[in-house]
Write a protein that holds these residues in place. Structure first.
Motif, PDB file in Angstrom:
ATOM      1  N   LEU A 158       0.835  -1.142   0.063  1.00  0.00           N
ATOM      2  CA  LEU A 158      -0.018   0.190   0.126  1.00  0.00           C
ATOM      3  C   LEU A 158       0.722   1.261   0.020  1.00  0.00           C
ATOM      4  O   LEU A 158       0.362   2.465  -0.261  1.00  0.00           O
ATOM      5  CB  LEU A 158      -0.704  -0.067   1.235  1.00  0.00           C
ATOM      6  CG  LEU A 158      -2.156  -1.139   1.090  1.00  0.00           C
ATOM      7  CD1 LEU A 158      -2.667  -0.886   2.544  1.00  0.00           C
ATOM      8  CD2 LEU A 158      -2.795  -0.974  -0.134  1.00  0.00           C
ATOM      9  N   TRP A 159       2.285   1.041   0.052  1.00  0.00           N
ATOM     10  CA  TRP A 159       2.813   2.250   0.143  1.00  0.00           C
ATOM     11  C   TRP A 159       4.147   2.330  -0.941  1.00  0.00           C
ATOM     12  O   TRP A 159       4.332   1.398  -1.629  1.00  0.00           O
ATOM     13  CB  TRP A 159       3.919   2.221   1.524  1.00  0.00           C
ATOM     14  CG  TRP A 159       3.141   2.208   2.739  1.00  0.00           C
ATOM     15  CD1 TRP A 159       2.286   1.328   3.331  1.00  0.00           C
ATOM     16  CD2 TRP A 159       2.692   3.629   3.269  1.00  0.00           C
ATOM     17  NE1 TRP A 159       1.765   1.794   4.255  1.00  0.00           N
ATOM     18  CE2 TRP A 159       1.961   3.042   4.388  1.00  0.00           C
ATOM     19  CE3 TRP A 159       3.197   4.895   3.097  1.00  0.00           C
ATOM     20  CZ2 TRP A 159       1.542   4.090   5.342  1.00  0.00           C
ATOM     21  CZ3 TRP A 159       2.833   5.848   4.158  1.00  0.00           C
ATOM     22  CH2 TRP A 159       1.984   5.286   5.110  1.00  0.00           C
ATOM     23  N   GLY A 160       4.224   3.492  -1.464  1.00  0.00           N
ATOM     24  CA  GLY A 160       4.728   3.876  -2.642  1.00  0.00           C
ATOM     25  C   GLY A 160       5.219   5.200  -2.919  1.00  0.00           C
ATOM     26  O   GLY A 160       5.119   5.917  -2.044  1.00  0.00           O
ATOM     27  N   LYS A 161       5.889   5.361  -4.046  1.00  0.00           N
ATOM     28  CA  LYS A 161       6.166   6.843  -4.169  1.00  0.00           C
ATOM     29  C   LYS A 161       4.972   7.641  -4.308  1.00  0.00           C
ATOM     30  O   LYS A 161       5.295   9.084  -4.269  1.00  0.00           O
ATOM     31  CB  LYS A 161       7.111   7.000  -5.420  1.00  0.00           C
ATOM     32  CG  LYS A 161       6.429   6.717  -6.791  1.00  0.00           C
ATOM     33  CD  LYS A 161       7.572   7.073  -7.918  1.00  0.00           C
ATOM     34  CE  LYS A 161       6.922   7.006  -9.222  1.00  0.00           C
ATOM     35  NZ  LYS A 161       7.969   7.302 -10.356  1.00  0.00           N
ATOM     36  N   HIS A 162       3.889   7.277  -4.573  1.00  0.00           N
ATOM     37  CA  HIS A 162       2.766   8.054  -4.945  1.00  0.00           C
ATOM     38  C   HIS A 162       1.850   8.040  -3.801  1.00  0.00           C
ATOM     39  O   HIS A 162       0.903   8.574  -3.721  1.00  0.00           O
ATOM     40  CB  HIS A 162       1.779   7.431  -6.079  1.00  0.00           C
ATOM     41  CG  HIS A 162       2.599   7.768  -7.265  1.00  0.00           C
ATOM     42  ND1 HIS A 162       2.220   8.824  -8.085  1.00  0.00           N
ATOM     43  CD2 HIS A 162       3.160   6.790  -8.295  1.00  0.00           C
ATOM     44  CE1 HIS A 162       3.080   9.111  -9.238  1.00  0.00           C
ATOM     45  NE2 HIS A 162       3.535   7.716  -9.357  1.00  0.00           N
ATOM     46  N   THR A 163       2.332   7.429  -2.657  1.00  0.00           N
ATOM     47  CA  THR A 163       1.566   7.407  -1.319  1.00  0.00           C
ATOM     48  C   THR A 163       1.585   8.769  -0.752  1.00  0.00           C
ATOM     49  O   THR A 163       2.652   9.502  -0.729  1.00  0.00           O
ATOM     50  CB  THR A 163       2.093   6.475  -0.343  1.00  0.00           C
ATOM     51  OG1 THR A 163       1.942   5.222  -0.749  1.00  0.00           O
ATOM     52  CG2 THR A 163       1.145   6.409   0.982  1.00  0.00           C
ATOM     53  N   SER A 164       0.558   9.458  -0.433  1.00  0.00           N
ATOM     54  CA  SER A 164       0.542  10.739  -0.181  1.00  0.00           C
ATOM     55  C   SER A 164      -0.460  11.078   1.199  1.00  0.00           C
ATOM     56  O   SER A 164      -1.300  10.377   1.519  1.00  0.00           O
ATOM     57  CB  SER A 164       0.358  11.790  -0.957  1.00  0.00           C
ATOM     58  OG  SER A 164      -1.233  11.579  -1.469  1.00  0.00           O
ATOM     59  N   LEU A 165      -0.622  12.529   1.526  1.00  0.00           N
ATOM     60  CA  LEU A 165      -1.466  12.726   2.593  1.00  0.00           C
ATOM     61  C   LEU A 165      -2.958  12.499   2.137  1.00  0.00           C
ATOM     62  O   LEU A 165      -3.879  12.560   3.025  1.00  0.00           O
ATOM     63  CB  LEU A 165      -1.239  14.359   2.988  1.00  0.00           C
ATOM     64  CG  LEU A 165       0.016  14.506   3.797  1.00  0.00           C
ATOM     65  CD1 LEU A 165       0.009  16.014   4.088  1.00  0.00           C
ATOM     66  CD2 LEU A 165       0.105  13.731   5.188  1.00  0.00           C
ATOM     67  N   GLU A 166      -2.996  12.758   0.865  1.00  0.00           N
ATOM     68  CA  GLU A 166      -4.436  12.368   0.246  1.00  0.00           C
ATOM     69  C   GLU A 166      -4.905  10.949   0.711  1.00  0.00           C
ATOM     70  O   GLU A 166      -5.987  10.892   1.050  1.00  0.00           O
ATOM     71  CB  GLU A 166      -4.297  12.389  -1.181  1.00  0.00           C
ATOM     72  CG  GLU A 166      -5.500  12.063  -1.765  1.00  0.00           C
ATOM     73  CD  GLU A 166      -5.335  12.108  -3.401  1.00  0.00           C
ATOM     74  OE1 GLU A 166      -5.680  12.923  -4.097  1.00  0.00           O
ATOM     75  OE2 GLU A 166      -5.114  11.054  -3.823  1.00  0.00           O
ATOM     76  N   ASP A 167      -3.913   9.950   0.624  1.00  0.00           N
ATOM     77  CA  ASP A 167      -4.494   8.501   1.312  1.00  0.00           C
ATOM     78  C   ASP A 167      -4.853   8.759   2.792  1.00  0.00           C
ATOM     79  O   ASP A 167      -5.764   8.085   3.151  1.00  0.00           O
ATOM     80  CB  ASP A 167      -3.430   7.666   1.131  1.00  0.00           C
ATOM     81  CG  ASP A 167      -2.855   7.480  -0.516  1.00  0.00           C
ATOM     82  OD1 ASP A 167      -3.791   7.185  -1.226  1.00  0.00           O
ATOM     83  OD2 ASP A 167      -1.975   8.141  -0.564  1.00  0.00           O
ATOM     84  N   ILE A 171      -8.961   7.837   4.382  1.00  0.00           N
ATOM     85  CA  ILE A 171      -9.262   6.899   5.227  1.00  0.00           C
ATOM     86  C   ILE A 171      -9.804   7.244   6.660  1.00  0.00           C
ATOM     87  O   ILE A 171     -10.589   6.865   7.182  1.00  0.00           O
ATOM     88  CB  ILE A 171      -8.238   5.744   5.474  1.00  0.00           C
ATOM     89  CG1 ILE A 171      -8.554   4.567   5.857  1.00  0.00           C
ATOM     90  CG2 ILE A 171      -6.999   6.286   6.342  1.00  0.00           C
ATOM     91  CD1 ILE A 171      -7.565   3.378   5.911  1.00  0.00           C
ATOM     92  N   TRP A 172      -8.814   8.583   6.981  1.00  0.00           N
ATOM     93  CA  TRP A 172      -9.329   8.989   8.209  1.00  0.00           C
ATOM     94  C   TRP A 172     -10.784   9.844   8.202  1.00  0.00           C
ATOM     95  O   TRP A 172     -11.432   9.959   9.100  1.00  0.00           O
ATOM     96  CB  TRP A 172      -8.405  10.096   8.775  1.00  0.00           C
ATOM     97  CG  TRP A 172      -7.305   9.414   9.426  1.00  0.00           C
ATOM     98  CD1 TRP A 172      -5.931   9.143   9.039  1.00  0.00           C
ATOM     99  CD2 TRP A 172      -7.227   9.012  11.025  1.00  0.00           C
ATOM    100  NE1 TRP A 172      -5.352   8.509   9.695  1.00  0.00           N
ATOM    101  CE2 TRP A 172      -5.762   8.189  11.145  1.00  0.00           C
ATOM    102  CE3 TRP A 172      -8.115   8.843  11.475  1.00  0.00           C
ATOM    103  CZ2 TRP A 172      -5.882   7.491  12.311  1.00  0.00           C
ATOM    104  CZ3 TRP A 172      -7.641   8.405  12.814  1.00  0.00           C
ATOM    105  CH2 TRP A 172      -6.557   7.530  13.257  1.00  0.00           C
ATOM    106  N   THR A 347       4.271  15.506  -8.666  1.00  0.00           N
ATOM    107  CA  THR A 347       3.159  14.275  -8.223  1.00  0.00           C
ATOM    108  C   THR A 347       3.409  13.966  -6.777  1.00  0.00           C
ATOM    109  O   THR A 347       4.117  14.560  -5.944  1.00  0.00           O
ATOM    110  CB  THR A 347       3.738  13.275  -8.945  1.00  0.00           C
ATOM    111  OG1 THR A 347       4.792  12.778  -8.477  1.00  0.00           O
ATOM    112  CG2 THR A 347       4.177  13.336 -10.413  1.00  0.00           C
ATOM    113  N   ASP A 348       2.355  13.291  -6.460  1.00  0.00           N
ATOM    114  CA  ASP A 348       2.268  12.771  -5.002  1.00  0.00           C
ATOM    115  C   ASP A 348       3.340  12.204  -4.543  1.00  0.00           C
ATOM    116  O   ASP A 348       3.807  12.149  -3.297  1.00  0.00           O
ATOM    117  CB  ASP A 348       0.896  11.952  -4.918  1.00  0.00           C
ATOM    118  CG  ASP A 348      -0.231  12.428  -5.047  1.00  0.00           C
ATOM    119  OD1 ASP A 348      -0.100  13.774  -4.913  1.00  0.00           O
ATOM    120  OD2 ASP A 348      -1.187  11.695  -5.259  1.00  0.00           O
TER     121      ASP A 348
END
Length: 726
Positions: A158-167, A171-172, A347-348
């Protein structure tokens, strides 16, 4: 009227007329912002090219099928039971809460003004409250499961270079909405004694008891209810308005993506127009609207990368990042505030995706360096379709990957070994660079078996042998075994001798579309000159392209092209009247008919079987080879990654012709799985395959990986011949 018959509650308790008016005004704003965002998102797809496939034909059937797929969560359960349960709880909880809100809104704003009364009372109200509590609880539990899966392992898929605060925000927000709804209910129950008997609201009642235990009184509940209510309402409005502008949009785009999916995507690639001015991937506008929508449908779940054999062995390919890099670049080159960031944005993942390069030129989509996508990423792809099979929202990675491969071919920016293969095929018709006249030399060592010429006599089976069985020494044994099987079954078969050329399947997936067209045209005209009932292919790669792609070729568009070696305007086999089969399908039918006389106890080997990508994932044929193995008497043990989850040998997509600098080869990893992870363990004697390319790759991996003393590589045909000889 009994208390149960009168059971209901005031929706806008303590809010007042001004607050109620503000609520409706904010709701209208949120919905308008949402609708505009959705419109703008879908309007942006019109900037892409028209898709060669009719993605919206039979729309009611497509919609119904997509609804079943999405509501059942069937693809979410694939390879990940935990994620399947989690997503089912979240999806169904969310949908029920949305429907429940719509029902309440209809009662308040439509039914009551028209009738002067409410249906939201008594048994209906109590049933409504129970269902809302039950599915609301599932929703919160599901979101909690998602949070646990995301944060327990920050190195996971679920984690990668495009993981960001948006994710995190997504979920929160879902979690706060779910818990906030129950908190509003609990505070309302404490502040309204008449609801004390509302036991169907079991979650709200439990939370209310907890609040009372913590010291919340009726007066206190009445005092804070408005604050809690408004907090929940404003968060809900903000979420609704936010949906089209960030990750939550996948709730809409994913469904649309499944509706517009092509069930044969990957197995049949889109054709290149005859227009010589046509470009493949010079700019983001070269991609089709469906390819653009793929980026928005991506949820960053990483299933594609997890399944990718190239990524597993350390090659520089991350299918998820390729899709998201293209999306990020698209967003960076548009000024639309809905679908893009400002030009020159980041990018993210923190990777620059500006519209212009440092030298002032346009950033290329794919290039050896400085492009949005690195050329070595595309060279690493094995065209195995594991990414597409794993994707729960039907993203068609291979279509976009092939588009970029075609761009590299147009620019001459392909591996030198691949360029040599192209030259060999153009010059001799095969990837070995051998004389076409020697194509059938493998038949010379056959004893008591005559291989007829299908160009000269009528046959039942036109056998397309393929490059590797024709020219590769190791695969000569496979070709001769299959010839003996056909002879033993007393079937009429024949081959094309020097009129057979490379089928073009992998040539096309590397990006050489025009060479593929030449090969397809030559074969189609040759087929038309022969008299036969069924085409039988040794190689699953040949089987795939002749069955799925030759009928799609628009010969008329190229009929006047002097470079093309065909003079044909009609499509070939568009209705599937000519059967095209893999040899295991044909021989399995012969075995079932008793034409090979096998008793089923001839051999006593302990074996495992490797599903070829082009036979399994591409064409959904898994059982015919297994039935043939069982027919020999051999005991078959499945590897953990089998059937649609099979792990590629590494030979597809040009992998057979490229030398990679890697610590472990895909073939070595697969053989390790066979001897270490299979239930039979080191008892496995034979590693059975049904693809000549797989045979070549695994024979190499057996040597380089140190498995020579552990097992033997055999084709199903060789196993059958041993059983017949026994």
């Amino acid at each position: 009227m009994t208390p149960l018959q009168a059971a209901t509650r005031e929706t806008f308790w303590t809010i007042g007329p001004v607050g109620k008016a503000a609520f409706y005004w904010l709701a209208a704003v949120a919905i308008l912002v949402f609708l505009y965002g959705v419109y703008a998102r879908f309007a942006a797809y019109s900037r892409g090219r028209a898709d060669p496939q009719d993605r919206l034909s039979e729309l009611p059937r497509r919609t119904l099928a997509a609804t079943k797929t999405v509501l059942s969560n069937e693809k979410q359960y694939d390879r990940d039971l935990y994620a399947g349960i989690m997503h089912t709880f979240v999806l169904w909880g969310f949908l029920v809460l949305v429907v429940a809100t719509a029902i309440l809104g209809f009662d308040i704003d439509v039914y009551r003004p028209l009738t002067g009364e409410s249906f939201w009372v008594g048994d209906f109200y109590l049933a409504y409250q129970f269902v809302v509590d039950a599915f609301g609880l599932l929703f919160v539990v599901g979101v909690g499961m998602a949070m646990y899966k995301r944060y327990r392992n920050r190195e996971g898929r679920l984690w990668g270079k495009h993981t960001s605060l948006e994710d995190d925000a997504f979920i929160w927000t879902l979690f706060l909405l779910g818990v906030g709804g129950f908190l509003v209910q609990a505070v309302g129950i404490v502040g309204q004694p008449e609801r004390a008997g509302e036991t169907v609201s079991f979650v709200g009642m439990a939370m209310a008891a907890g609040l009372q235990w913590a010291g919340l009184t009726q007066a206190g509940a009445e005092a804070i209810y408005g604050v809690v209510w408004w907090h929940h309402s404003l968060l809900a409005f903000a979420f609704i308005a936010w949906i089209p502008y960030a990750k939550p949009f996948h709730m809409i785009s994913s469904f649309a993506n499944v509706v517009a999916s092509d069930e044969k995507a990957g197995a049949r690639l889109p054709n290149v127009p005859a227009d010589l001015d046509q470009t493949n991937a010079e700019s983001i506008e070269d991609f089709t609207w469906k390819e653009l929508m793929d980026g928005d449908a991506c949820t960053k779940c990483g299933r594609c990368t997890d399944a990718c054999p190239a990524d597993t062995v350390g090659r520089p390919l991350d299918p998820r990042d390729v899709i998201l890099d293209l999306k990020a670049y698209r967003e960076s080159v548009t000024d639309d505030p809905v679908v893009g960031r400002s030009k020159g944005a980041v990018t993210d993942g923190g990777v620059a995706a500006s519209a212009t390069a440092s030298d002032g030129g346009t950033v290329p989509i794919v290039a050896e360096s400085g492009g949005v996508i690195a050329a070595e990423s595309m060279e690493s792809c094995m065209s195995c379709m594991a990414c597409m099979d794993a994707c729960p929202v039907d993203i068609e990675h291979l279509t976009s990957f092939t588009r970029m491969n075609r761009q590299l071919v147009d620019e001459g920016a392909v591996d030198t070994n691949v360029q040599d293969v192209f030259q060999d095929v153009m010059r001799t018709g095969n990837t070995f660079g051998e004389s076409a006249a020697s194509r059938a030399d493998w038949t010379d060592e056959l004893e008591d078996v005559e291989v007829p010429d299908a160009r000269e006599q009528e046959v039942e089976y036109l056998w397309y042998v393929g490059d590797y069985p024709s020219y590769d020494d190791r695969n000569h044994a496979v070709a001769r075994a299959l010839a003996r099987i056909f002879d033993a079954a007393d079937v009429e078969f024949g081959i094309l001798f020097d009129d057979e050329r490379n089928d073009g399947n992998d040539i096309r997936r590397i990006g050489e579309e025009f060479l593929y067209l030449e090969l397809a045209g030559h074969h189609v005209e040759t087929f038309e000159e022969c008299s036969f009932e069924t085409i039988v292919c040794t190689d699953p790669h040949s089987y795939n392209t002749i069955k799925n792609e030759y009928p799609e070729v628009d010969f008329a568009a190229f009929a006047d092209d002097p470079v093309m070696p065909f003079d044909r305007e009609e499509p070939w086999n568009p209705d599937g009247e000519t059967a095209v089969k893999h040899w295991t399908q044909v021989v399995e039918e012969l075995v079932q008919a008793g034409r090979l006389g096998l008793s089923g106890d001839e051999l006593e080997y302990t074996v495992t079987y490797h599903d070829p990508c082009h036979l399994g994932r591409y064409n959904d044929e898994y059982e015919a080879p297994r039935e043939l193995i069982r027919a020999t008497g051999a005991t078959l043990h499945e590897m953990p990654r089998s059937h649609e989850s099979s792990f590629c040998c590494g030979g597809g997509g040009g992998g057979l012709w490229i030398d990679y600098d890697e610590e472990i080869k895909p073939s070595e990893e697969r053989l390790r799985e066979a001897v270490e992870d299979t239930a039979a363990g080191d008892a496995i004697e034979k590693f059975v395959v049904a693809c000549p390319m797989c045979t070549t790759m695994f024979e190499d991996g057996r040597k380089t990986g140190g498995f020579e003393d552990d097992l033997e590589i055999v084709d199903v045909a060789e196993l059958l011949i041993e059983a017949l000889d026994a």
